[in-house]
Scaffold this motif. Structure first.
Motif, mmCIF file in Angstrom:
data_model
loop_
_atom_site.group_PDB
_atom_site.id
_atom_site.type_symbol
_atom_site.label_atom_id
_atom_site.label_comp_id
_atom_site.label_asym_id
_atom_site.label_seq_id
_atom_site.Cartn_x
_atom_site.Cartn_y
_atom_site.Cartn_z
ATOM 1 N N PRO A 1 0.837 -1.202 0.000
ATOM 2 C CA PRO A 1 0.000 0.000 0.000
ATOM 3 C C PRO A 1 0.871 1.252 0.000
ATOM 4 O O PRO A 1 1.959 1.262 0.587
ATOM 5 N N PRO A 2 0.390 2.334 -0.607
ATOM 6 C CA PRO A 2 1.174 3.576 -0.602
ATOM 7 C C PRO A 2 1.083 4.346 0.712
ATOM 8 O O PRO A 2 1.914 5.216 0.967
ATOM 9 N N VAL A 3 0.069 4.015 1.532
ATOM 10 C CA VAL A 3 -0.127 4.742 2.783
ATOM 11 C C VAL A 3 -0.415 3.759 3.913
ATOM 12 O O VAL A 3 -1.262 2.865 3.762
ATOM 13 N N VAL A 4 0.257 3.921 5.027
ATOM 14 C CA VAL A 4 0.009 3.132 6.232
ATOM 15 C C VAL A 4 -0.318 4.112 7.356
ATOM 16 O O VAL A 4 0.451 5.050 7.617
ATOM 17 N N VAL A 5 -1.460 3.896 8.016
ATOM 18 C CA VAL A 5 -1.928 4.807 9.057
ATOM 19 C C VAL A 5 -2.029 4.058 10.377
ATOM 20 O O VAL A 5 -2.557 2.938 10.420
ATOM 21 N N PHE A 6 -1.562 4.663 11.433
ATOM 22 C CA PHE A 6 -1.630 4.060 12.762
ATOM 23 C C PHE A 6 -2.532 4.885 13.648
ATOM 24 O O PHE A 6 -2.307 6.080 13.848
ATOM 25 N N ALA A 7 -3.592 4.255 14.177
ATOM 26 C CA ALA A 7 -4.470 4.904 15.157
ATOM 27 C C ALA A 7 -3.762 4.851 16.510
ATOM 28 O O ALA A 7 -4.047 3.993 17.352
ATOM 29 N N ASN A 8 -2.866 5.763 16.705
ATOM 30 C CA ASN A 8 -2.056 5.824 17.915
ATOM 31 C C ASN A 8 -2.826 6.576 18.995
ATOM 32 O O ASN A 8 -3.989 6.941 18.815
ATOM 33 N N SER A 9 -2.181 6.813 20.103
ATOM 34 C CA SER A 9 -2.823 7.479 21.239
ATOM 35 C C SER A 9 -1.939 8.609 21.739
ATOM 36 O O SER A 9 -0.700 8.536 21.667
ATOM 37 N N THR A 10 -2.575 9.656 22.266
ATOM 38 C CA THR A 10 -1.809 10.731 22.904
ATOM 39 C C THR A 10 -1.065 10.205 24.128
ATOM 40 O O THR A 10 -0.111 10.839 24.594
ATOM 41 N N GLN A 11 -1.451 9.037 24.622
ATOM 42 C CA GLN A 11 -0.768 8.446 25.772
ATOM 43 C C GLN A 11 0.590 7.851 25.394
ATOM 44 O O GLN A 11 1.337 7.415 26.275
ATOM 45 N N SER A 12 0.905 7.824 24.101
ATOM 46 C CA SER A 12 2.171 7.230 23.664
ATOM 47 C C SER A 12 3.384 7.990 24.177
ATOM 48 O O SER A 12 4.508 7.488 24.097
ATOM 49 N N THR A 13 3.165 9.179 24.702
ATOM 50 C CA THR A 13 4.289 9.968 25.222
ATOM 51 C C THR A 13 4.267 10.111 26.733
ATOM 52 O O THR A 13 5.079 10.865 27.290
ATOM 53 N N ASN A 14 3.360 9.375 27.419
ATOM 54 C CA ASN A 14 3.231 9.613 28.870
ATOM 55 C C ASN A 14 4.060 8.655 29.726
ATOM 56 O O ASN A 14 4.020 8.731 30.956
ATOM 57 N N GLY A 15 4.787 7.747 29.095
ATOM 58 C CA GLY A 15 5.684 6.865 29.846
ATOM 59 C C GLY A 15 5.016 5.676 30.499
ATOM 60 O O GLY A 15 5.683 4.872 31.160
ATOM 61 N N SER A 16 3.703 5.503 30.349
ATOM 62 C CA SER A 16 3.008 4.342 30.915
ATOM 63 C C SER A 16 3.320 3.092 30.093
ATOM 64 O O SER A 16 3.873 3.174 28.993
ATOM 65 N N VAL A 17 2.966 1.943 30.640
ATOM 66 C CA VAL A 17 3.168 0.687 29.911
ATOM 67 C C VAL A 17 2.412 0.722 28.589
ATOM 68 O O VAL A 17 2.948 0.358 27.534
ATOM 69 N N TYR A 18 1.165 1.180 28.653
ATOM 70 C CA TYR A 18 0.360 1.280 27.439
ATOM 71 C C TYR A 18 0.986 2.282 26.466
ATOM 72 O O TYR A 18 1.117 2.013 25.262
ATOM 73 N N GLY A 19 1.394 3.436 26.979
ATOM 74 C CA GLY A 19 1.996 4.452 26.131
ATOM 75 C C GLY A 19 3.266 3.975 25.470
ATOM 76 O O GLY A 19 3.494 4.205 24.272
ATOM 77 N N GLU A 20 4.117 3.283 26.233
ATOM 78 C CA GLU A 20 5.369 2.759 25.667
ATOM 79 C C GLU A 20 5.078 1.723 24.582
ATOM 80 O O GLU A 20 5.758 1.673 23.552
ATOM 81 N N ALA A 21 4.067 0.895 24.806
ATOM 82 C CA ALA A 21 3.711 -0.120 23.806
ATOM 83 C C ALA A 21 3.213 0.524 22.522
ATOM 84 O O ALA A 21 3.539 0.081 21.419
ATOM 85 N N LYS A 22 2.417 1.594 22.656
ATOM 86 C CA LYS A 22 1.938 2.293 21.467
ATOM 87 C C LYS A 22 3.098 2.976 20.738
ATOM 88 O O LYS A 22 3.155 2.992 19.496
ATOM 89 N N ALA A 23 4.035 3.542 21.491
ATOM 90 C CA ALA A 23 5.184 4.196 20.883
ATOM 91 C C ALA A 23 6.048 3.190 20.123
ATOM 92 O O ALA A 23 6.499 3.457 18.996
ATOM 93 N N GLN A 24 6.271 2.007 20.708
ATOM 94 C CA GLN A 24 7.053 0.975 20.026
ATOM 95 C C GLN A 24 6.321 0.454 18.789
ATOM 96 O O GLN A 24 6.937 0.161 17.766
ATOM 97 N N SER A 25 4.993 0.378 18.889
ATOM 98 C CA SER A 25 4.208 -0.058 17.740
ATOM 99 C C SER A 25 4.363 0.931 16.583
ATOM 100 O O SER A 25 4.480 0.526 15.419
ATOM 101 N N ALA A 26 4.365 2.209 16.897
ATOM 102 C CA ALA A 26 4.554 3.225 15.869
ATOM 103 C C ALA A 26 5.916 3.072 15.193
ATOM 104 O O ALA A 26 6.031 3.186 13.963
ATOM 105 N N GLU A 27 6.938 2.781 15.990
ATOM 106 C CA GLU A 27 8.282 2.598 15.419
ATOM 107 C C GLU A 27 8.322 1.384 14.493
ATOM 108 O O GLU A 27 8.929 1.431 13.412
ATOM 109 N N LEU A 28 7.673 0.301 14.901
ATOM 110 C CA LEU A 28 7.644 -0.907 14.070
ATOM 111 C C LEU A 28 6.954 -0.646 12.735
ATOM 112 O O LEU A 28 7.426 -1.073 11.677
#
Length: 364
Positions: free
Chosen positions: A88-115
């Motif tokens: 696909p020419p475009v990949v979109v991630f429904a991320n969360s504003t919590q990805s920057t708050n340092g929580s377990v959930y936020g860290e997981a979302k941040a790593q998912s974005a990197e992947l």
């Protein structure tokens, strides 16, 4: 026809996304992840898709379950993206504003974005990271992860919730979220689409809507946030609070009854006659509020929530008038089941715009 591929398509946000894509006629291929993931199936879904949207995630469970689940889903999708012959020419991630708050959930979302960013780079696709705030919308799951759904459910049932931790929330309606994910709205518009409200302020708004709606009144919809929040609230009142009873006054001169009281915003009324046996409608709305009121004759009003097979029907008559408000993202129609011509009034909270009709064909 354009085609998108989506993970998490059967969840709350995924349901809203599929409803929105009906309007544009975009086909949707589901990508199962987690235990249901199969590389061949996932690769076939993303292969040739115009856009891949990753929604699936884990936001409840132990820290280990949350971390491993979110990262696993992203890894599975990344593998499928790299395996596609026509990526696909475009990949979109429904991320969360919590990805920057340092929580377990936020860290997981941040790593998912990197992947996903890495996989997108490898296949030459544009990667769009959409960091969504607290979402609300029709048919959210109460007592799960959205206070709006919980409050709406309780207030609609006549209960009085209490606020234990009054804080500010940044809120975004699910239909606005999916417009960002699908590209129907520019990502730069996120700031104007979301709204900051306190928990106590949110509850007060819902209670105000409820007080008016119990009388059959429509609250002010001048503010689109109020419109969207009211549509969310009333999704928890249906079908228990339908039809809305109208008081009919009759004497030797004839009869009279009020159809609607709207407390602010645009509106449009129309009138139709329908011969016996004929059905009108068979469409749904994403945001529009619509009220059917039979003035004379007998009718059956039928409704079906999108992606459900269950149909809810009401038989109404001008002799005992009742109004039925169409829930957003429910297909609906009206059929003349009497022997005489059916007279029906229709009211919507906006003036019809042929360039943006918000009236999407869908058989009940």
């Amino acid at each position: 026809m354009s085609r998108f591929a989506v993970t998490g398509g059967r969840g709350f946000l995924g349901w809203h996304l599929r409803a929105a894509l009906r309007e544009s006629g975009t086909a949707v291929d589901m990508i199962p992840v987690g235990e249901a993931f199969e590389l061949d199936t996932a690769t076939a879904a993303v292969d040739g898709a115009a856009r891949v949207i990753h929604i699936a995630g884990v936001n409840r469970g132990s820290d280990e379950e949350v971390a491993e689940g979110n990262i696993r889903f992203a890894e599975q999708l990344a593998t499928a993206l790299r395996a596609a012959t026509t990526p696909p020419p475009v990949v979109v991630f429904a991320n969360s504003t919590q990805s920057t708050n340092g929580s377990v959930y936020g860290e997981a979302k941040a790593q998912s974005a990197e992947l996903l960013a890495g996989a997108s780079s490898d296949i030459g696709a544009e990667f769009i990271d959409v960091r969504l705030p607290n979402l609300f919308g029709e048919h959210g799951r109460p007592f799960y992860n959205a206070v709006t759904a919980t409050f709406s459910n309780l207030v609609a049932a006549g209960e009085s919730p209490t606020v234990e931790n009054d804080k500010e929330l940044t809120l975004l309606h699910a239909q606005n979220a999916v417009d960002l994910l699908t590209g129907a709205a520019p990502l730069a518009s996120l700031g104007t689409l979301q709204r900051v409200e306190t928990v106590s302020g949110l509850l007060a708004r819902l209670q105000d809507y409820a007080a008016l709606y119990r009388r059959g009144d429509i609250p002010s919809t001048i503010d689109t946030f109020d419109r969207d929040l009211f549509n969310t609230y009333r999704s928890y009142t249906f079908p228990a609070q339908s039809p809305i009873g109208l008081t009919r006054h009759a004497d030797a001169r004839g009869s009279f009854f009020e159809i609607i009281r709207s407390h602010g915003g645009a509106g449009q009324s129309s009138f139709s006659t329908t011969v016996p046996g004929v059905t009108r409608g068979d469409h749904f709305h994403r945001r529009k509020i619509e009220r059917f009121t039979v003035l004379q004759g007998r009718a059956r009003i039928s409704l079906r929530r999108l992606y459900s097979e269950e149909v809810v029907s009401f038989e109404v008559s001008g002799d005992a008038p009742g109004a039925v408000d169409m829930p957003t993202m429910w297909a609906h129609n009206i059929t003349n089941i009497g022997d005489d011509v059916l007279y029906t009034s229709f009211w919507t909270n906006d003036i019809f715009d042929p360039d943006n009709p918000d009236t999407i064909a869908e058989a009940v």
